[in-house]
Write a protein that holds these residues in place. Structure first.
Motif, PDB file in Angstrom:
ATOM      1  N   GLN A 147      51.775  49.039  31.717  1.00 54.34           N
ATOM      2  CA  GLN A 147      51.161  49.048  30.394  1.00 54.34           C
ATOM      3  C   GLN A 147      49.645  48.900  30.473  1.00 54.34           C
ATOM      4  N   LEU A 148      49.002  49.416  29.425  1.00 51.52           N
ATOM      5  CA  LEU A 148      47.574  49.224  29.231  1.00 51.52           C
ATOM      6  C   LEU A 148      47.421  48.176  28.144  1.00 51.52           C
ATOM      7  N   ALA A 149      46.638  47.134  28.411  1.00 54.07           N
ATOM      8  CA  ALA A 149      46.507  46.057  27.437  1.00 54.07           C
ATOM      9  C   ALA A 149      45.104  45.466  27.470  1.00 54.07           C
ATOM     10  N   GLU A 150      44.692  44.950  26.328  1.00 55.93           N
ATOM     11  CA  GLU A 150      43.467  44.158  26.268  1.00 55.93           C
ATOM     12  C   GLU A 150      43.859  42.727  26.591  1.00 55.93           C
ATOM     13  N   VAL A 151      43.222  42.135  27.593  1.00 49.79           N
ATOM     14  CA  VAL A 151      43.557  40.784  28.014  1.00 49.79           C
ATOM     15  C   VAL A 151      42.336  39.879  27.845  1.00 49.79           C
ATOM     16  N   HIS A 152      42.526  38.766  27.179  1.00 48.78           N
ATOM     17  CA  HIS A 152      41.434  37.820  26.976  1.00 48.78           C
ATOM     18  C   HIS A 152      41.032  37.189  28.301  1.00 48.78           C
ATOM     19  N   ILE A 153      39.734  37.098  28.560  1.00 47.84           N
ATOM     20  CA  ILE A 153      39.257  36.472  29.789  1.00 47.84           C
ATOM     21  C   ILE A 153      38.574  35.147  29.474  1.00 47.84           C
ATOM     22  N   SER A 154      38.718  34.214  30.393  1.00 47.14           N
ATOM     23  CA  SER A 154      38.036  32.934  30.277  1.00 47.14           C
ATOM     24  C   SER A 154      36.524  33.158  30.405  1.00 47.14           C
ATOM     25  N   PRO A 155      35.705  32.366  29.702  1.00 45.15           N
ATOM     26  CA  PRO A 155      34.246  32.481  29.832  1.00 45.15           C
ATOM     27  C   PRO A 155      33.763  32.310  31.270  1.00 45.15           C
ATOM     28  N   SER A 156      34.581  31.671  32.112  1.00 42.18           N
ATOM     29  CA  SER A 156      34.156  31.459  33.495  1.00 42.18           C
ATOM     30  C   SER A 156      34.120  32.754  34.316  1.00 42.18           C
ATOM     31  N   TRP A 157      34.720  33.832  33.785  1.00 41.63           N
ATOM     32  CA  TRP A 157      34.624  35.129  34.464  1.00 41.63           C
ATOM     33  C   TRP A 157      33.283  35.804  34.202  1.00 41.63           C
ATOM     34  N   VAL A 158      32.578  35.392  33.152  1.00 42.95           N
ATOM     35  CA  VAL A 158      31.288  36.004  32.818  1.00 42.95           C
ATOM     36  C   VAL A 158      30.319  35.809  33.977  1.00 42.95           C
ATOM     37  N   GLY A 159      29.650  36.893  34.340  1.00 42.96           N
ATOM     38  CA  GLY A 159      28.716  36.849  35.460  1.00 42.96           C
ATOM     39  C   GLY A 159      29.315  37.324  36.765  1.00 42.96           C
ATOM     40  N   HIS A 160      30.639  37.533  36.800  1.00 42.36           N
ATOM     41  CA  HIS A 160      31.307  38.036  37.990  1.00 42.36           C
ATOM     42  C   HIS A 160      31.515  39.551  37.871  1.00 42.36           C
ATOM     43  N   LYS A 161      31.614  40.201  38.992  1.00 46.58           N
ATOM     44  CA  LYS A 161      31.806  41.644  39.006  1.00 46.58           C
ATOM     45  C   LYS A 161      33.247  42.005  38.646  1.00 46.58           C
ATOM     46  N   VAL A 162      33.406  43.198  38.091  1.00 43.52           N
ATOM     47  CA  VAL A 162      34.731  43.709  37.776  1.00 43.52           C
ATOM     48  C   VAL A 162      35.592  43.767  39.031  1.00 43.52           C
ATOM     49  N   SER A 163      34.984  44.116  40.162  1.00 43.64           N
ATOM     50  CA  SER A 163      35.740  44.209  41.418  1.00 43.64           C
ATOM     51  C   SER A 163      36.352  42.866  41.798  1.00 43.64           C
ATOM     52  N   VAL A 164      35.651  41.762  41.520  1.00 48.36           N
ATOM     53  CA  VAL A 164      36.184  40.431  41.810  1.00 48.36           C
ATOM     54  C   VAL A 164      37.391  40.142  40.918  1.00 48.36           C
ATOM     55  N   LEU A 165      37.266  40.500  39.637  1.00 48.22           N
ATOM     56  CA  LEU A 165      38.378  40.307  38.701  1.00 48.22           C
ATOM     57  C   LEU A 165      39.605  41.066  39.170  1.00 48.22           C
ATOM     58  N   GLU A 166      39.418  42.307  39.616  1.00 45.18           N
ATOM     59  CA  GLU A 166      40.541  43.122  40.075  1.00 45.18           C
ATOM     60  C   GLU A 166      41.166  42.551  41.349  1.00 45.18           C
ATOM     61  N   GLU A 167      40.328  42.143  42.279  1.00 42.86           N
ATOM     62  CA  GLU A 167      40.830  41.637  43.556  1.00 42.86           C
ATOM     63  C   GLU A 167      41.622  40.343  43.376  1.00 42.86           C
ATOM     64  N   GLU A 168      41.155  39.475  42.499  1.00 43.18           N
ATOM     65  CA  GLU A 168      41.771  38.162  42.376  1.00 43.18           C
ATOM     66  C   GLU A 168      42.961  38.135  41.425  1.00 43.18           C
ATOM     67  N   THR A 169      43.116  39.171  40.607  1.00 47.65           N
ATOM     68  CA  THR A 169      44.231  39.171  39.644  1.00 47.65           C
ATOM     69  C   THR A 169      45.222  40.307  39.880  1.00 47.65           C
ATOM     70  N   GLY A 170      44.853  41.302  40.692  1.00 46.58           N
ATOM     71  CA  GLY A 170      45.755  42.401  41.005  1.00 46.58           C
ATOM     72  C   GLY A 170      45.895  43.449  39.925  1.00 46.58           C
ATOM     73  N   VAL A 171      44.926  43.534  39.008  1.00 46.50           N
ATOM     74  CA  VAL A 171      44.981  44.540  37.947  1.00 46.50           C
ATOM     75  C   VAL A 171      43.963  45.640  38.217  1.00 46.50           C
ATOM     76  N   ARG A 172      44.042  46.704  37.448  1.00 42.33           N
ATOM     77  CA  ARG A 172      43.026  47.744  37.441  1.00 42.33           C
ATOM     78  C   ARG A 172      42.344  47.707  36.077  1.00 42.33           C
ATOM     79  N   VAL A 173      41.042  47.521  36.057  1.00 39.86           N
ATOM     80  CA  VAL A 173      40.315  47.530  34.797  1.00 39.86           C
ATOM     81  C   VAL A 173      40.097  48.980  34.376  1.00 39.86           C
ATOM     82  N   ALA A 174      40.720  49.372  33.267  1.00 30.69           N
ATOM     83  CA  ALA A 174      40.622  50.750  32.797  1.00 30.69           C
ATOM     84  C   ALA A 174      39.281  50.994  32.104  1.00 30.69           C
ATOM     85  N   PHE A 175      38.902  50.063  31.217  1.00 27.93           N
ATOM     86  CA  PHE A 175      37.603  50.176  30.550  1.00 27.93           C
ATOM     87  C   PHE A 175      37.247  48.848  29.901  1.00 27.93           C
ATOM     88  N   LEU A 176      35.990  48.725  29.511  1.00 29.40           N
ATOM     89  CA  LEU A 176      35.500  47.565  28.787  1.00 29.40           C
ATOM     90  C   LEU A 176      35.038  48.006  27.415  1.00 29.40           C
TER      91      LEU A 176
END
Length: 222
Positions: A147-176
């Motif tokens: 599925q494609l879904a909008e997922v709420h992120i914690s403010p602590s992710w702000v300032g990190h790269k999308v690649s870090v988010l993908e690596e640590e959570t196992g998702v693919r970011v489709a768009f922002l």
């Protein structure tokens, strides 16, 4: 593509202008000729005065050559009748109707008429901004596994790269969605405050992803 729009209110006019800017030919149908003022002097498409589900009116608007039809008048009944006429009488492949009553929208959706339930969509979007938690699905593949879904992120992710988010959570970011505009991120894109993150993920891992997005980068894999 030639596209016919029934209803020249604010939505119909904005839709017509956007489609024309994208290079499509557009015809707008409305019973009130003064409604066409919303299109502006620069609009080059057809303005057809008449009832949007009348076959002769639709022919004047070029329905027989149309690849798409949008019913966005202020009346649910008129919209669904017009959508069915476009689909069933003229064989238009891409048809959509705006419906204010969400209960009706569900019925028509099951009948094969794609609908936009204005009230429900607006309410859902407002709730999403007021209570930004968990995942809000946008699309599922036919098997239901992805599925494609909008997922709420914690403010602590702000300032990190999308690649870090993908690596640590196992998702693919489709768009922002950033400042109301959609954008395709690169691996080097840095998450900013207010970003809405839309990801592709396995349906059976939704809860795991929600938890990882909520915890933040330091705790995502714990």
């Amino acid at each position: 593509m030639h596209i016919v729009i029934m209803g020249c209110g604010r939505v119909g006019a904005a839709l017509a202008q956007t489609l024309e800017q994208q290079g499509h030919t557009v015809a707008v149908v409305d019973q009130d000729p003064t409604a066409f003022r919303r299109l502006g002097a620069g609009f080059g498409g057809r303005r057809v005065t008449g009832v949007g589900f009348d076959q002769d009116t639709l022919r004047e608007a070029g329905i027989e050559e149309a690849g798409a039809f949008a019913a966005v008048s202020s009346g649910d009944n008129s919209n669904i009748i017009a959508a069915r006429v476009a689909r069933e009488m003229f064989g238009v492949e891409n048809v959509a109707a705006r419906i204010y009553d969400p209960r009706r929208a569900e019925v028509y959706q099951r009948l094969g008429i794609p609908t936009v339930a204005t009230v429900r969509w607006t309410a859902d979007q407002m709730l999403r901004r007021l209570l930004p938690s968990g995942a809000e699905p946008h699309w599922r593949d036919p098997s239901g596994g992805v599925q494609l879904a909008e997922v709420h992120i914690s403010p602590s992710w702000v300032g990190h790269k999308v690649s870090v988010l993908e690596e640590e959570t196992g998702v693919r970011v489709a768009f922002l969605t950033r400042l109301g505009e959609a954008m395709l991120p690169t691996s080097g894109t840095v998450l900013q405050e207010g970003d809405l993150v839309h990801v592709m993920m396995r349906t059976d891992e939704v809860e795991k992803v929600e938890a990882a997005f909520e915890k933040g980068p330091e705790e995502a894999n714990r």
